[in-house]
Design a protein around this motif. Structure first.
Motif, PDB file in Angstrom:
ATOM      1  N   ARG A 232       0.838  -1.212   0.000  1.00  0.00           N
ATOM      2  CA  ARG A 232       0.000   0.000   0.000  1.00  0.00           C
ATOM      3  C   ARG A 232       0.866   1.252   0.000  1.00  0.00           C
ATOM      4  O   ARG A 232       0.561   2.233  -0.667  1.00  0.00           O
ATOM      5  CB  ARG A 232      -0.926  -0.012   1.223  1.00  0.00           C
ATOM      6  N   PHE A 233       1.950   1.212   0.737  1.00  0.00           N
ATOM      7  CA  PHE A 233       2.815   2.394   0.781  1.00  0.00           C
ATOM      8  C   PHE A 233       3.703   2.486  -0.453  1.00  0.00           C
ATOM      9  O   PHE A 233       4.064   3.594  -0.870  1.00  0.00           O
ATOM     10  CB  PHE A 233       3.637   2.389   2.076  1.00  0.00           C
ATOM     11  N   GLU A 234       4.054   1.366  -1.049  1.00  0.00           N
ATOM     12  CA  GLU A 234       4.757   1.429  -2.332  1.00  0.00           C
ATOM     13  C   GLU A 234       3.869   2.121  -3.363  1.00  0.00           C
ATOM     14  O   GLU A 234       4.333   2.946  -4.157  1.00  0.00           O
ATOM     15  CB  GLU A 234       5.121   0.023  -2.791  1.00  0.00           C
ATOM     16  N   GLU A 235       2.585   1.774  -3.340  1.00  0.00           N
ATOM     17  CA  GLU A 235       1.630   2.406  -4.248  1.00  0.00           C
ATOM     18  C   GLU A 235       1.516   3.906  -3.973  1.00  0.00           C
ATOM     19  O   GLU A 235       1.496   4.730  -4.892  1.00  0.00           O
ATOM     20  CB  GLU A 235       0.271   1.726  -4.073  1.00  0.00           C
ATOM     21  N   GLY A 236       1.428   4.274  -2.687  1.00  0.00           N
ATOM     22  CA  GLY A 236       1.320   5.683  -2.324  1.00  0.00           C
ATOM     23  C   GLY A 236       2.541   6.477  -2.722  1.00  0.00           C
ATOM     24  O   GLY A 236       2.434   7.619  -3.191  1.00  0.00           O
ATOM     25  N   TYR A 237       3.711   5.884  -2.560  1.00  0.00           N
ATOM     26  CA  TYR A 237       4.954   6.577  -2.913  1.00  0.00           C
ATOM     27  C   TYR A 237       5.021   6.806  -4.422  1.00  0.00           C
ATOM     28  O   TYR A 237       5.385   7.896  -4.877  1.00  0.00           O
ATOM     29  CB  TYR A 237       6.149   5.743  -2.447  1.00  0.00           C
TER      30      TYR A 237
END
Length: 323
Positions: A164-169
Motif C-alpha cells: 500500500r505504501f509502495e503504491e502511495g509513494y
C-alpha cells in the motif's frame, strides 16, 4: 440519468449548516471527528472491497475543507450530483444564464451525455499516468491546487501493508512530477485491530512519504474501531512488516485508483443502509500525523502557493480565529 453514486448514502449525514470555525486562537486546526465517526458508521457491515470506508473518509475530508472556507462547489466530491463540477462551468451557469435557462441546464447535469464534462470521479494527469483523485480542488487556470489521496487497510496487515505504501509513494512521484505547486496530502485509514508492529511500520512509512520535497506535503493516520474489514487475498510482497515483513496490496488496472479500494458490485440495500458505531482512536496516532495537524499543513500549503487574493474566505477564517 447517471447511476447512483456510492457517496449518495452519506448525503443525509452532512449538516445543512455545518460551519463552525475549525481554526483555533493558537493557530491549530480542530477537526469534526464526530462527523467522521457518523460517516464511518455507514460502513459497518460493508466489505473493504466495496470502498465505503474510503468514501466516508473522502466525504469527511471534503467537508473539512469547506469548514475551513473553501467554496462548497469547488471541493470535489461535491455534496450532491454532479460530484465534479468545474469552477468555470459553475460560474458560467450561475452568472451568465437567465434563471429559466440556468434551471434547464442544471436539470441536464445528470444525463449520460454530460459525463465527459461532469464526471462522477475526478481524474488528473500525473507525470506518467492519469490518477483518480479522492478529494480535489482544481481549475483550468491554476491546474491542481489541492489534492488528498486516501488509502484504507482494515485487514491483512502483515500480508499487504508494504505494498500500500509502495503504491502511495509511486502516486506521489507521479503527481508531483506534473503538479509541483499543488498541496498534496496522504490520508491513511487503518483498523484498530492493526498489530503494534504493523502500526509502527505504517507510522514510519507515512513519515517517509512527507520527508522529501517531491512527495506529499503532509500525511494523516486514522485508526478506526468498529468498521472491520474482510480478509483479502495475498498479492505482492509477502514479507512481514516486523523485520522485513509485510505488504500492502497493489491493485491492478482501472481498479487501482478506487480510493484505495477495489470497486465491487453494490451490496444489497440492507447492508448499504446499515449504520453502526465507529470510534476514531486518536490516542494511537502520533501528533505529527494527527488529523488537525494534517489539515493545518495542507491548507496552509495551499494558501502559501497562491496569491493573497485567492481563497479569501479561508484566509479570513484563519485570521479571525487569531484575533
Amino acid at each position: 440519468m447517471s447511476p447512483p453514486s456510492k457517496l449518495d448514502r452519506f448525503d443525509a449525514l452532512i449538516p445543512s449548516e455545518p460551519w463552525v470555525n475549525p481554526w483555533q486562537a493558537d493557530g491549530s486546526y480542530r477537526c469534526d471527528i464526530g462527523l467522521l465517526e457518523s460517516l464511518l458508521g455507514v460502513a459497518v457491515g460493508s466489505s473493504q472491497r466495496s470502498g465505503v470506508v474510503a468514501g466516508a473518509a473522502d466525504v469527511w475530508a471534503a467537508e473539512e475543507l469547506r469548514r475551513a472556507g473553501f467554496d462548497d462547489d469547488e471541493v470535489w466530491p461535491r455534496r450532491s450530483l454532479p460530484r465534479v463540477l468545474p469552477r468555470d462551468v459553475r460560474n458560467f451557469v450561475q452568472q451568465a444564464l437567465t434563471k429559466d435557462l440556468r434551471q434547464r441546464v442544471e436539470a441536464r447535469y445528470g444525463v449520460a451525455g454530460a459525463k465527459n464534462a461532469l464526471p462522477a470521479e475526478a481524474h488528473v494527469m500525473g507525470r506518467a499516468y492519469s490518477k483518480q483523485s479522492d478529494v480535489l480542488i482544481a481549475s483550468w487556470t491554476a491546474g491542481v491546487e489541492l489534492l488528498i489521496s486516501t488509502k484504507t487497510m482494515l485487514s491483512s496487515y502483515q500480508k499487504n501493508l508494504r505494498n500500500r505504501f509502495e503504491e502511495g509513494y509511486g502516486d506521489a512521484k507521479n503527481l508531483r512530477g506534473r503538479h509541483p505547486m499543488a498541496a498534496l496530502g496522504f490520508l491513511f485509514v487503518a483498523g484498530a485491530d492493526i498489530p503494534d508492529t504493523s502500526l509502527a511500520f505504517a507510522v514510519d512509512m507515512l513519515r517517509k512519504l512527507i520527508a522529501e520535497r517531491d512527495v506529499y506535503d503532509c500525511a494523516c493516520l486514522l485508526v478506526i474501531d468498529g468498521a472491520a474489514g474482510v480478509e483479502e487475498e495475498n498479492l505482492g510482497d509477502t514479507r512481514p512488516v516486523d523485520g522485513e515483513p509485510a505488504a500492502l496490496r497493489v491493485l491492478s488496472g482501472a481498479d487501482s485508483d478506487a480510493g484505495g479500494e477495489v470497486t465491487a458490485p453494490p451490496e444489497d440495500a440492507s447492508t448499504q443502509q446499515q449504520v453502526g458505531s465507529v470510534s476514531v482512536r486518536l490516542d494511537r496516532v502520533p501528533d505529527d500525523l494527527a488529523p488537525g495537524q494534517f489539515f493545518k499543513a495542507l491548507i496552509c500549503g495551499a494558501l502559501d502557493r497562491m496569491p493573497v487574493t485567492i481563497y479569501p474566505t479561508v484566509r479570513e477564517r484563519r485570521a479571525f480565529a487569531a484575533t
